[in-house]
Design an enzyme around this catalytic site. Sequence first.
Site, PDB file in Angstrom:
ATOM      1  N   LYS A 220      15.285  -7.992  -0.153  1.00  0.00           N
ATOM      2  CA  LYS A 220      14.450  -6.896  -0.673  1.00  0.00           C
ATOM      3  C   LYS A 220      14.382  -5.744   0.319  1.00  0.00           C
ATOM      4  CE  LYS A 220      11.415  -4.300  -2.507  1.00  0.00           C
ATOM      5  NZ  LYS A 220      11.563  -3.562  -3.731  1.00  0.00           N
ATOM      6  N   CYS A 274       8.062   3.246  -0.960  1.00  0.00           N
ATOM      7  CA  CYS A 274       8.939   2.127  -0.563  1.00  0.00           C
ATOM      8  C   CYS A 274       9.901   2.466   0.569  1.00  0.00           C
ATOM      9  CB  CYS A 274       9.725   1.649  -1.775  1.00  0.00           C
ATOM     10  SG  CYS A 274       8.653   1.272  -3.150  1.00  0.00           S
TER      11      CYS A 274
HETATM   12  N1  SAJ Z   1      16.552  10.341  -2.416  1.00  0.00           N
HETATM   13  C1  SAJ Z   1      17.449  11.172  -1.736  1.00  0.00           C
HETATM   14  N2  SAJ Z   1      18.788  10.997  -1.951  1.00  0.00           N
HETATM   15  C2  SAJ Z   1      19.264  10.056  -2.811  1.00  0.00           C
HETATM   16  C3  SAJ Z   1      18.340   9.218  -3.484  1.00  0.00           C
HETATM   17  C4  SAJ Z   1      16.991   9.381  -3.268  1.00  0.00           C
HETATM   18  O1  SAJ Z   1      17.065  12.043  -0.944  1.00  0.00           O
HETATM   19  O2  SAJ Z   1      20.501   9.962  -2.944  1.00  0.00           O
HETATM   20  C5  SAJ Z   1      15.114  10.479  -2.165  1.00  0.00           C
HETATM   21  C6  SAJ Z   1      14.301  10.753  -3.429  1.00  0.00           C
HETATM   22  O3  SAJ Z   1      14.264  12.129  -3.723  1.00  0.00           O
HETATM   23  C7  SAJ Z   1      12.942  10.195  -3.043  1.00  0.00           C
HETATM   24  C8  SAJ Z   1      13.280   9.020  -2.122  1.00  0.00           C
HETATM   25  O4  SAJ Z   1      14.621   9.219  -1.731  1.00  0.00           O
HETATM   26  O5  SAJ Z   1      12.186  11.122  -2.302  1.00  0.00           O
HETATM   27  C9  SAJ Z   1      13.083   7.663  -2.737  1.00  0.00           C
HETATM   28  O6  SAJ Z   1      13.565   7.624  -4.069  1.00  0.00           O
HETATM   29  P1  SAJ Z   1      14.414   6.408  -4.643  1.00  0.00           P
HETATM   30  O7  SAJ Z   1      14.808   6.737  -6.011  1.00  0.00           O
HETATM   31  O8  SAJ Z   1      15.502   6.064  -3.723  1.00  0.00           O
HETATM   32  O9  SAJ Z   1      13.459   5.181  -4.537  1.00  0.00           O
HETATM   33  P2  SAJ Z   1      11.979   4.695  -4.961  1.00  0.00           P
HETATM   34  O10 SAJ Z   1      11.196   4.649  -3.699  1.00  0.00           O
HETATM   35  O11 SAJ Z   1      11.393   5.406  -6.105  1.00  0.00           O
HETATM   36  O12 SAJ Z   1      12.355   3.228  -5.433  1.00  0.00           O
HETATM   37  C10 SAJ Z   1      13.041   2.348  -4.543  1.00  0.00           C
HETATM   38  C11 SAJ Z   1      14.198   1.731  -5.320  1.00  0.00           C
HETATM   39  N3  SAJ Z   1      15.079   1.030  -4.396  1.00  0.00           N
HETATM   40  C12 SAJ Z   1      16.403   1.192  -4.431  1.00  0.00           C
HETATM   41  O13 SAJ Z   1      16.969   1.920  -5.208  1.00  0.00           O
HETATM   42  C13 SAJ Z   1      17.175   0.393  -3.436  1.00  0.00           C
HETATM   43  C14 SAJ Z   1      13.627   0.784  -6.389  1.00  0.00           C
HETATM   44  O14 SAJ Z   1      14.671   0.088  -7.030  1.00  0.00           O
HETATM   45  C15 SAJ Z   1      12.648  -0.226  -5.754  1.00  0.00           C
HETATM   46  O15 SAJ Z   1      12.081  -1.065  -6.744  1.00  0.00           O
HETATM   47  C16 SAJ Z   1      11.535   0.561  -5.092  1.00  0.00           C
HETATM   48  O16 SAJ Z   1      12.132   1.382  -4.071  1.00  0.00           O
HETATM   49  C17 SAJ Z   1      10.545  -0.414  -4.481  1.00  0.00           C
HETATM   50  O17 SAJ Z   1       9.460  -0.550  -5.056  1.00  0.00           O
HETATM   51  O18 SAJ Z   1      10.868  -1.059  -3.487  1.00  0.00           O
END
Ligand code: SAJ
Length: 446
Positions: A220, A274
Amino acid sequence: MKLKLIEKFRKRTAHIAVIGLGRVGLPTSAVFAGAGFSVVGVDVLEDVVQDVSLRRVRANEQGLKDLLQRVVSSGRLRASTESIGVVEESDAVVVCVQTPIDDQRRPDLTYLKRACDEVAQGLAEGKLVIVVSTVPPGTMKNTVVHILEDRSRLKCGVDFWLAYCPERITPGKILREFATGDRIVGSFDEDSATVAVELLKTVTNGDLLITDCGSAEVTKLAENAFRDANIAFANELALICESVGVDVIEAIRLANTHPRVRIHWPGCGVGGPCLTKDPYLLLHSKTSKHVELGVVKASRELNDFMPTHTVELATRVLKEIGKSVNRSRIAVLGVAYKQDTDDATNSPAEVIIRELVSLGASVVVFDPYCNESFGAEKMKNVAEAFDGSDCVIIATDHAVFKKLELKKLKTLMKKPLIVDGKRVIDPDKAKDAGLLYFGVGYQSKL
Ligand code: SAJ
């Protein structure tokens, strides 16, 4: 005993308790109730419990309001602040409480320990406990199982079953990912895994991947730490590209045509509950005496620096076009941490807004979904935000910001400067519209 519980899961006659009704627990309760179980969600906060009774959903989460309406009206879901009695009446208990980090970025397991202590007080033979909360490696073995066994005087794997099944749901798509996503099932013994799989099978069509608890815990954390590190790599490339005059998006697009390369998207920072926390839960367990384990930590630091970098970029360009930041009106488009959601938890926009305000800028914000403004003045629409601004900073990649009518909006601005923190606008289109376009990983010539 095991077969009796499995039979109850199959016939949907089992009673389920969900401890913690937050971002994960509320949809989890609703989904189990939607599958036909009788569910009680427990939370220490009165207003959270009341929200469920009133069928009120605060998050803008697709489908959740309808599902909650349905399951609460039908009596399959109710909420309570009293955990021990609810656990006593349940066949399965799902623990979804928060596991934050403290000021020193160390794991704070207070909520989890308290929840386990209460679960243990209501525990009896033949029940299943599933922990969903994200935890540092070793927590199930060193903490959770001890609290449950010591307090209940029952034996895990003999009298009750215990599994660690971390969530993988992503805000905005929670219900869909819940129903289709693969789940990790970590357990200490075969029976616990079998029973947990039987319960999870009732709510997901995804694969249920059985492993031991420690592997599930690391998996995780690895998922989110890897995503954070990948984004940090993209951000490092962006900084390099800015200094050598290359568009980072073009470089990443081309690199990603290689069959074994998949670089994420750079931007003005990483937010949410997260990715900003989980890497620290993983780091907490680092033990090497021989080498500095730097990747996870450096990634966090670089991603945390990106909002400041975005402010520096805007400040520098403003200065170059003869405008000092403290005399500028700056519009920030997007406050949510993530596209098309209303959640501003740890949003990069917060740092951007606060730093601009501390530099003396007059800051306004517009976000079509999120009510938070971090002290800046809220605008009703995009045009109001652009009107009279010296600079527009895009801080969230909401889909609507990809379709801005740039030509029209440019005429409203005092200085036509756009700083694209999420790289949602095509630089050529912006320039065609007469805008000065700068972005993370993109430098223009003035
Ligand atoms: N972001 C970037 N570049 C990217 C992807 C995201 O800058 O290429 C930024 C987003 O804008 C945002 C942040 O990262 O600010 C986080 O967004 P996210 O979509 O990566 O993640 P979360 O925090 O909404 O959800 C994550 C997810 N984990 C993964 O994709 C590995 C989700 O599947 C998990 O369930 C969640 O964390 C959790 O609860 O752990």
